[in-house]
Scaffold this active site. Structure first.
Site, short mmCIF file in Angstrom:
data_model
loop_
_atom_site.label_atom_id
_atom_site.label_comp_id
_atom_site.label_asym_id
_atom_site.label_seq_id
_atom_site.Cartn_x
_atom_site.Cartn_y
_atom_site.Cartn_z
N GLU A 183 2.69 0.75 -6.41
CA GLU A 183 1.92 1.86 -5.84
C GLU A 183 2.70 2.53 -4.71
O GLU A 183 2.70 3.76 -4.56
CB GLU A 183 0.56 1.36 -5.34
CG GLU A 183 -0.36 0.95 -6.48
CD GLU A 183 -1.66 0.33 -6.00
OE1 GLU A 183 -1.60 -0.72 -5.33
OE2 GLU A 183 -2.72 0.90 -6.28
N ALA A 226 0.33 -6.25 -2.49
CA ALA A 226 -0.39 -6.53 -1.25
C ALA A 226 -0.21 -8.00 -0.92
O ALA A 226 0.12 -8.81 -1.79
CB ALA A 226 -1.86 -6.21 -1.47
N GLU A 235 -2.97 -6.43 -10.79
CA GLU A 235 -4.18 -6.70 -10.00
C GLU A 235 -5.30 -7.30 -10.84
O GLU A 235 -6.09 -8.11 -10.37
CB GLU A 235 -4.67 -5.42 -9.34
CG GLU A 235 -3.87 -4.99 -8.10
CD GLU A 235 -2.66 -4.13 -8.44
OE1 GLU A 235 -2.23 -4.10 -9.61
OE2 GLU A 235 -2.13 -3.49 -7.52
N GLY A 291 0.63 -3.31 -5.30
CA GLY A 291 0.86 -2.41 -4.17
C GLY A 291 2.33 -2.01 -4.04
O GLY A 291 2.65 -0.96 -3.47
N1 3HC Z 1 1.09 -12.04 -1.53
C1 3HC Z 1 1.28 -13.20 -0.86
N2 3HC Z 1 2.07 -14.18 -1.30
C2 3HC Z 1 2.68 -14.00 -2.48
C3 3HC Z 1 2.53 -12.84 -3.23
C4 3HC Z 1 1.69 -11.82 -2.72
N3 3HC Z 1 1.51 -10.67 -3.36
N4 3HC Z 1 3.26 -12.95 -4.36
C5 3HC Z 1 3.86 -14.14 -4.31
N5 3HC Z 1 3.50 -14.78 -3.17
C6 3HC Z 1 3.97 -16.09 -2.71
C7 3HC Z 1 3.57 -17.21 -3.65
O1 3HC Z 1 2.29 -17.69 -3.34
C8 3HC Z 1 4.65 -18.23 -3.38
O2 3HC Z 1 4.31 -18.88 -2.19
P1 3HC Z 1 4.66 -20.44 -1.98
O3 3HC Z 1 6.15 -20.53 -2.15
O4 3HC Z 1 4.17 -20.74 -0.63
O5 3HC Z 1 3.93 -21.17 -3.06
C9 3HC Z 1 5.88 -17.37 -3.09
O6 3HC Z 1 5.38 -16.08 -2.76
C10 3HC Z 1 6.83 -17.22 -4.27
O7 3HC Z 1 6.06 -16.80 -5.40
P2 3HC Z 1 6.30 -17.43 -6.84
O8 3HC Z 1 6.41 -18.90 -6.74
O9 3HC Z 1 5.25 -16.86 -7.72
O10 3HC Z 1 7.74 -16.81 -7.17
P3 3HC Z 1 8.32 -16.27 -8.54
O11 3HC Z 1 9.70 -15.85 -8.26
O12 3HC Z 1 8.05 -17.25 -9.63
O13 3HC Z 1 7.45 -14.97 -8.90
C11 3HC Z 1 6.40 -12.85 -8.49
C12 3HC Z 1 7.53 -13.84 -8.09
C13 3HC Z 1 6.63 -12.33 -9.90
C14 3HC Z 1 6.41 -11.72 -7.52
C15 3HC Z 1 5.04 -13.61 -8.46
O14 3HC Z 1 4.94 -14.26 -7.21
C16 3HC Z 1 3.83 -12.73 -8.59
O15 3HC Z 1 3.46 -12.39 -9.70
N6 3HC Z 1 3.19 -12.42 -7.45
C17 3HC Z 1 1.93 -11.71 -7.44
C18 3HC Z 1 2.09 -10.26 -7.72
C19 3HC Z 1 0.75 -9.58 -7.64
O16 3HC Z 1 -0.25 -10.03 -8.14
N7 3HC Z 1 0.74 -8.42 -6.98
C20 3HC Z 1 -0.45 -7.65 -6.82
C21 3HC Z 1 -1.08 -8.03 -5.52
S1 3HC Z 1 -2.65 -7.27 -5.31
C22 3HC Z 1 -2.29 -5.71 -4.80
O17 3HC Z 1 -1.15 -5.33 -4.69
C23 3HC Z 1 -3.51 -4.89 -4.44
C24 3HC Z 1 -3.22 -3.44 -4.25
O18 3HC Z 1 -3.37 -2.73 -5.44
C25 3HC Z 1 -4.16 -2.86 -3.25
#
Ligand code: 3HC
Ligand code: NAI
Length: 696
Positions: free
Chosen positions: A105, A63, A125, A102
């Site tokens: 998912e 998400a 998450e 997501g």
């Molecule tokens: N939403 C918005 N922005 C995101 C994002 C997300 N899910 N994931 C990463 N970003 C952004 C980061 O903030 C960063 O922004 P910036 O350059 O402005 O600082 C940019 O994308 C690049 O991210 P990273 O620097 O972390 O890049 P990496 O290549 O090191 O890592 C990654 C990539 C493994 C995808 C890592 O970003 C990550 O772990 N992201 C989060 C994944 C996550 O937690 N997903 C679950 C979201 S909650 C969800 O899905 C709810 C659902 O169940 C309803």
């Protein structure tokens, strides 16, 4: 504005591309585009199968976290995935990079899944204080065994393609690296084999007995240490096993809403962005990182050996110097054992280990071997005299442009830099112990440090997979300066009546892995003792100085390594309270005329937090830390502060800055000297502002 989701039909296969850099997060536009594309493809009589894939470096990383906390923008992800799953055309999710949250998912909403061998999958998450709320807690247990679903959902880790295939989470591993082509090829095969839709929601979930589930739940609860998300994950998984899909999904929704309403998710989302924001420092705009391939390390004790290990794990070439051959051999053996441990844990490949031992790592007693190093980091004793001597010599030997860094914990980097003819090339790189494990690195910027050298420090941190925080020069920089302040407050609580064991229990209940005195015993009491002795002459005579730690050290008790410190460290029974420590404290109270009183756990935490927040505010107000978030990241990554509390200054905002200021003023009645409110804190309270307002 064109949609980040595009659909093309290629010879009966609808190909849906998601293109929302950098990580294809599921923003409102992506959700809208995805559902419209799926509807259009499903309605097209020429389309026999649908493929969805991500453009760029990854499938969907989840998400869009930036939308959290804002009013919901339909269509919601759960509805999008439900509708996507129920199309009448077979769908293939073609996965590369990381399919997370997501994203996974969405993939579980497809009927078939194929992935590149390098693909990784997870439901992280829980690290944001929430749960997979778009069907993940319901669909994953319909694919993988419950124990695995529990591990993935409550632990938030990732698995690789091989494991995903073995679990049936993906159906195939693609050959090569063209995921789009592989997805289309799979779709064609499905069509030719006459395969139909396969919605997971229509399948029976895997199950375990109630008793087995209770065992898993109690293990998860034990690990959670105050974090509620894993417990809600368990409730959602349980609902999936015991209720029909639609009801389970409804329960999942209620449980994620509960988590969104809790301050824990706000804290963890703050920490997620702060972890990334902290790398954005002004010098990165103006400075160019220098190439660092060869590193020198001076001193092979606890820190030098850890730093060398960390650099070798990052692929650098390392030369480590000690004073004598014997010490150099000891350091080499320590590094070798750290690296062997990394091989055992799968963190280092055997051939990389062999290459390190075969020449990428060497020890010496001659600084002349640093002549071609790109960066030399000093980790000798914490003595200004010794450090000055080392830097004077390095300045003569090292090539022009080589960076000279100090790992000092407290000492003035400007004074060290002044020993060289290149103060612009001198910087503090303050690693944390154990240096090959801890992720925090304070990059200490001196008055004269050049922007290129600062940029190099941050680039090096990235190579070493560390989280770098920029700090100005002061005694103890960001972290240890704040630590000293809250340690004083805690010592004050002990003199007032709490025992070290009360303090540790209160801190652990607050969410820390270990209380202050346990940590002190682990780190070794001699380090702090030496530091206090060094500063004894300059100590403010009005300061209320707690002596009990010195008394314990005078008995030769330095904590775990000597078997006794604040605790008795018994091999069989573990850590035991020590009556002699209580006697030492009681004697000091009597000497100081203090009548001990009962101190509640809440008061211990109020004192601990008030001191931490107050010193943090001074650190930000003086410009030592760039922003409040830099302090939060330092405490979260270097001092065990619970992530679900977001760091001291995020926590301060959640409890209210006026409460914190009031606490400080109350404690000041006992010790005005120590409890001086930070001007920045007073200003924020007067203006009705938060620390978060300074992060923007
Ligand atoms: N939403 C918005 N922005 C995101 C994002 C997300 N899910 N994931 C990463 N970003 C952004 C980061 O903030 C960063 O922004 P910036 O350059 O402005 O600082 C940019 O994308 C690049 O991210 P990273 O620097 O972390 O890049 P990496 O290549 O090191 O890592 C990654 C990539 C493994 C995808 C890592 O970003 C990550 O772990 N992201 C989060 C994944 C996550 O937690 N997903 C679950 C979201 S909650 C969800 O899905 C709810 C659902 O169940 C309803
Ligand atoms: P240590 O005592 O374990 O190691 C210091 C090593 O430096 C010894 O092996 C000693 O032989 C060697 N040494 C001394 N003078 C030398 C010289 N002139 N040339 C080459 N080698 C020399 O100390 P530790 O704990 O590794 O600390 C080193 C530095 O790191 C100190 O500045 C300390 O403040 C800092 N630090 C320590 C942390 C810790 O938790 N131990 C954490 C972060 C920083």
């Amino acid at each position: 504005m064109s949609s980040p989701v595009q659909m093309t039909v290629e010879d009966g296969i609808a190909v849906i591309e998601i293109n929302n850099p950098p990580v294809n997060a599921l923003s409102q536009a992506v959700r809208q585009g995805l559902i419209e594309a799926a509807r259009a493809a499903d309605a097209d009589p020429d389309v026999k199968a649908i493929v969805v894939y991500g453009a760029g470096r990854t499938f969907i990383a989840g998400a869009d976290i930036r939308e959290f906390g804002k009013p919901p923008m339909p269509p919601g992800l759960p509805e999008v995935i439900d509708e996507f799953e129920l199309v009448s055309t077979p769908t293939v999710a073609a996965l590369h990079g990381t399919a997370l949250g997501g994203g996974l998912e969405t993939a579980l909403g497809a009927h078939y899944r194929i992935a590149l061998a390098s693909g990784r999958f997870g439901l992280p998450e829980v690290h944001l204080g929430i749960l997979p709320g778009a069907g993940g807690t319901q669909r994953l247990p319909r694919v993988v065994p419950i124990a695995k679903a529990v591990e993935m959902i409550t632990g938030g880790g990732m698995i690789g393609a091989k494991e995903a295939l073995a679990l049936g989470l993906i159906d195939e591993i693609a050959e090569g690296d063209d995921i789009r082509a592989a997805g289309i090829a799979m779709a064609r095969r499905l069509v030719s084999e006459g395969k139909g839709v396969r919605p997971l929601s229509a399948e029976e979930p895997n199950r375990v007995t109630a008793e087995e589930f209770e065992t898993m739940r109690s293990m998860v609860a034990k690990k959670a240490r105050g974090l509620i998300a894993p417990l809600n994950c368990m409730k959602a998984i349980e609902a999936g096993m015991t209720m029909p899909f639609t009801e389970g999904r409804q329960r999942e929704r209620e449980l994620i809403m509960e988590l969104f309403a809790s301050p824990q998710s706000g804290a963890m989302i703050h920490a997620f962005f702060a972890d990334r924001e902290v790398a954005k420092v002004p010098e990165l705009k103006t400075g160019t990182p220098r190439n660092i391939a060869k590193m020198g390390v001076v001193g092979g004790g606890t820190m030098g050996a850890g730093i060398a290990t960390s650099a070798l794990l990052a692929g650098l070439d390392v030369t480590l110097a000690e004073r004598e051959a014997e010490a150099a051999e000891r350091a080499a053996a320590t590094v070798q054992s750290h690296l062997a441990g990394a091989v055992k844990r799968g963190k280092l490949k055997q051939d990389a280990y062999d290459a390190i031992m075969g020449g990428k790592f060497r020890t010496t007693t001659d600084y002349n071997d640093f002549a071609d190093a790109d960066l030399v980091i000093e980790a000798v004793f914490e003595s200004m005299e010794v450090k000055k001597d080392v830097f004077g010599q390095l300045d003569v030997i090292c090539k022009p442009g080589a960076i000279l860094a100090s790992n000092t914990s407290y000492l003035n980097v400007d004074e060290i830099a002044a020993m060289t003819n290149r103060p612009e090339d001198v910087i503090g790189l303050h690693f944390f112990s154990p240096a090959h494990v801890m992720r925090l690195l304070e990059v200490v910027v001196g008055d004269k440090t050049s922007d290129d050298v600062v940029a190099s420090g941050f680039a090096l941190a990235k190579t070493m997979k560390k989280i770098a925080v920029r700090s100005g020069v002061c005694d103890g920089f960001i972290g240890n300066r704040i630590l000293n302040a809250y340690a004083k407050a805690i010592n004050g609580a002990v003199l007032a009546g709490a025992s070290p064991y009360d303090v540790d229990r209160a801190m652990q209940d607050f969410g820390l892995a270990m209380g202050l005195f346990r940590v002190a015993d682990l780190a070794g009491l001699d380090i702090g003792w030496a530091n206090r002795k060094r500063k004894a002459d300059s100590r403010d005579p009005n300061e209320q100085y707690a002596e009990f730690a010195d008394r314990i050290c005078e008995l030769g008790r330095f904590g775990r390594k000597t078997g006794r410190g604040f605790y008795i460290h018994d091999k069989a029974k573990g850590e035991l309270p020590d009556d002699e420590v209580l006697e030492i404290i009681a004697r000091e109270r009597a000497d100081k005329g203090i009548t001990p009183r009962a101190i509640s756990d809440a008061e211990v935490i109020d004192r601990y937090m008030a001191a931490m927040i107050n010193e943090s505010a001074k650190v930000v107000g003086e410009g030592i830390a760039l922003r409040p978030l830099d302090v939060d990241i330092t405490l979260l990554n270097g001092y065990g502060f619970p992530r679900w509390r977001g760091g001291p200054l995020h926590y301060a905002d959640t409890v209210g800055l006026d409460k914190v200021l009031n606490d400080i003023k109350t404690f000041a009645k006992e010790d005005t000297n120590f409890w001086q409110p930070a001007p920045l804190l007073e200003q924020l309270v007067a203006d009705g502002k938060t620390f978060a307002s300074l992060n923007r």
